[in-house]
Design an enzyme around this catalytic site. Structure first.
Site, mmCIF file in Angstrom:
data_model
loop_
_atom_site.group_PDB
_atom_site.id
_atom_site.type_symbol
_atom_site.label_atom_id
_atom_site.label_comp_id
_atom_site.label_asym_id
_atom_site.label_seq_id
_atom_site.Cartn_x
_atom_site.Cartn_y
_atom_site.Cartn_z
ATOM 1 N N GLY A 14 0.827 -1.201 0.000
ATOM 2 C CA GLY A 14 0.000 0.000 0.000
ATOM 3 C C GLY A 14 0.857 1.246 0.000
ATOM 4 O O GLY A 14 0.457 2.297 0.514
ATOM 5 N N ASP A 64 -1.708 -7.756 -5.283
ATOM 6 C CA ASP A 64 -2.925 -7.814 -4.483
ATOM 7 C C ASP A 64 -2.589 -8.668 -3.266
ATOM 8 O O ASP A 64 -2.361 -9.881 -3.389
ATOM 9 C CB ASP A 64 -4.051 -8.440 -5.306
ATOM 10 C CG ASP A 64 -5.358 -8.580 -4.537
ATOM 11 O OD1 ASP A 64 -5.356 -8.461 -3.293
ATOM 12 O OD2 ASP A 64 -6.395 -8.834 -5.186
ATOM 13 N N TYR A 156 -14.617 -3.126 9.797
ATOM 14 C CA TYR A 156 -13.253 -2.579 9.773
ATOM 15 C C TYR A 156 -12.567 -2.814 11.117
ATOM 16 O O TYR A 156 -11.413 -3.257 11.176
ATOM 17 C CB TYR A 156 -13.310 -1.091 9.444
ATOM 18 C CG TYR A 156 -11.964 -0.409 9.380
ATOM 19 C CD1 TYR A 156 -11.128 -0.577 8.283
ATOM 20 C CD2 TYR A 156 -11.528 0.416 10.420
ATOM 21 C CE1 TYR A 156 -9.892 0.058 8.218
ATOM 22 C CE2 TYR A 156 -10.308 1.057 10.355
ATOM 23 C CZ TYR A 156 -9.496 0.871 9.258
ATOM 24 O OH TYR A 156 -8.270 1.502 9.203
ATOM 25 N N ALA A 158 -13.238 -5.135 13.265
ATOM 26 C CA ALA A 158 -12.952 -6.568 13.380
ATOM 27 C C ALA A 158 -11.655 -6.920 12.666
ATOM 28 O O ALA A 158 -10.834 -7.690 13.178
ATOM 29 C CB ALA A 158 -14.114 -7.375 12.799
ATOM 30 N N LYS A 160 -9.100 -4.978 12.086
ATOM 31 C CA LYS A 160 -7.932 -4.384 12.738
ATOM 32 C C LYS A 160 -7.667 -5.006 14.116
ATOM 33 O O LYS A 160 -6.506 -5.127 14.530
ATOM 34 C CB LYS A 160 -8.103 -2.866 12.842
ATOM 35 C CG LYS A 160 -8.091 -2.161 11.487
ATOM 36 C CD LYS A 160 -6.798 -2.409 10.715
ATOM 37 C CE LYS A 160 -6.725 -1.597 9.439
ATOM 38 N NZ LYS A 160 -5.449 -1.762 8.709
ATOM 39 N N ILE A 189 -6.349 10.550 10.730
ATOM 40 C CA ILE A 189 -5.503 11.106 9.679
ATOM 41 C C ILE A 189 -6.415 11.552 8.535
ATOM 42 O O ILE A 189 -7.423 10.904 8.245
ATOM 43 C CB ILE A 189 -4.487 10.056 9.178
ATOM 44 C CG1 ILE A 189 -3.640 9.571 10.360
ATOM 45 C CG2 ILE A 189 -3.593 10.621 8.082
ATOM 46 C CD1 ILE A 189 -2.745 8.408 10.033
#
Length: 261
Positions: A14, A64, A156, A158, A160, A189
């Site tokens: 990323g 990916d 999200y 869950a 993390k 951010i």
């Protein structure tokens, strides 16, 4: 005087934008050569070009992270093109903002396949060359949403929470190998998650409030320091993890005091 990461090769998934870009550039400023990995090759190529302009070696790789064959290829290409793999920052992630009532099975799988499964696959592949050389630093990007629950982000959160638990478990598996495993937990951010057209500042704004006013209000309310964090702040912690011998199995917040655990 040599830089702390001189001679080290770091891979950042990323890495073509946002947090990943800030982390990649901080690692290069500390002396590292960088494999910039992104689903969008053109984004990775731009960041790699910026790093080369800073005088470091850099390559762009498309992958990916939810696909095992692509993750293996990513690691192999890093070693082939840059000579080793010493530091891996598993940052690639996705998000959507929906209540549990709105969530579909496809929404759940999309977020968890990238955020949780992607970290697992990357760590699985990255640890092997690090074991052979007896040294390595694995840094996973989690979130304060891996320690706190938030409305409209259950899927999200869950994913993390999974990253935090996985990081601590892997660190203990690799405790005598020379490899440390830690997690960065970013706070608020100004990326698409918060400040995009369908971001949290828009979804959680008060009646009649602009998105800009909502963004500022949430910073004032949620962050004791009163201002959002930056991708470069996350890069500072990545450099710390990369240079620390006895820091492992940690998930450290960079959030301006938002959370205390």
């Amino acid at each position: 005087m040599s830089l702390p990461l001189e001679g080290k090769v770091a891979l950042v998934t990323g890495g073509g934008q946002g947090l990943g870009q800030g982390i990649a550039k901080r690692l290069s400023e500390a002396g590292g050569d960088i494999a910039v990995v992104d689903l969008m090759l053109q984004n990775a190529e731009k960041v790699a070009g910026d790093i080369r302009a800073m005088g470091r070696r850099a390559v762009a790789i498309q992958a990916d992270v939810s696909k095992w064959d692509q993750v293996q290829r990513m690691v192999d290409q890093t070693i082939e093109k840059l000579g080793s793999l010493d530091i891996a920052v598993n940052n690639a992630g996705v998000i959507s903002i929906k209540s549990v009532a709105e969530l579909t099975e496809e929404d759940w799988d999309f977020v968890n396949d990238v955020n949780a499964k992607g970290v697992f696959l990357c760590c699985k592949a990255e640890q092997e060359p690090m074991k052979k050389q007896g040294w390595g630093r694995i840094i996973n990007v989690a979130s304060i949403a891996g320690k706190e629950g938030f409305p409209d982000l259950a899927h999200y959160c869950a994913s993390k929470f999974a990253v935090v638990g996985f990081t601590i478990s892997l660190a203990k598996e690799l405790k005598r190998t020379g490899i440390t495993v830690n997690a960065i937990c970013p706070g608020i951010i100004g990326t698409q998650m918060w400040y995009g057209p369908n971001g949290l500042a828009e979804k959680w704004k008060n009646p009649g409030e602009t998105m800009e006013a909502s963004w500022k209000r949430h910073q004032d309310i949620l962050i004791p320091q009163g201002e959002a964090q930056t991708p470069e702040d996350m890069g500072d912690l990545a450099v710390y993890f990369a240079t620390s011998k006895h820091v492992t199995a940690q998930a450290i917040n960079v959030d301006g005091g938002f959370t205390s655990h």
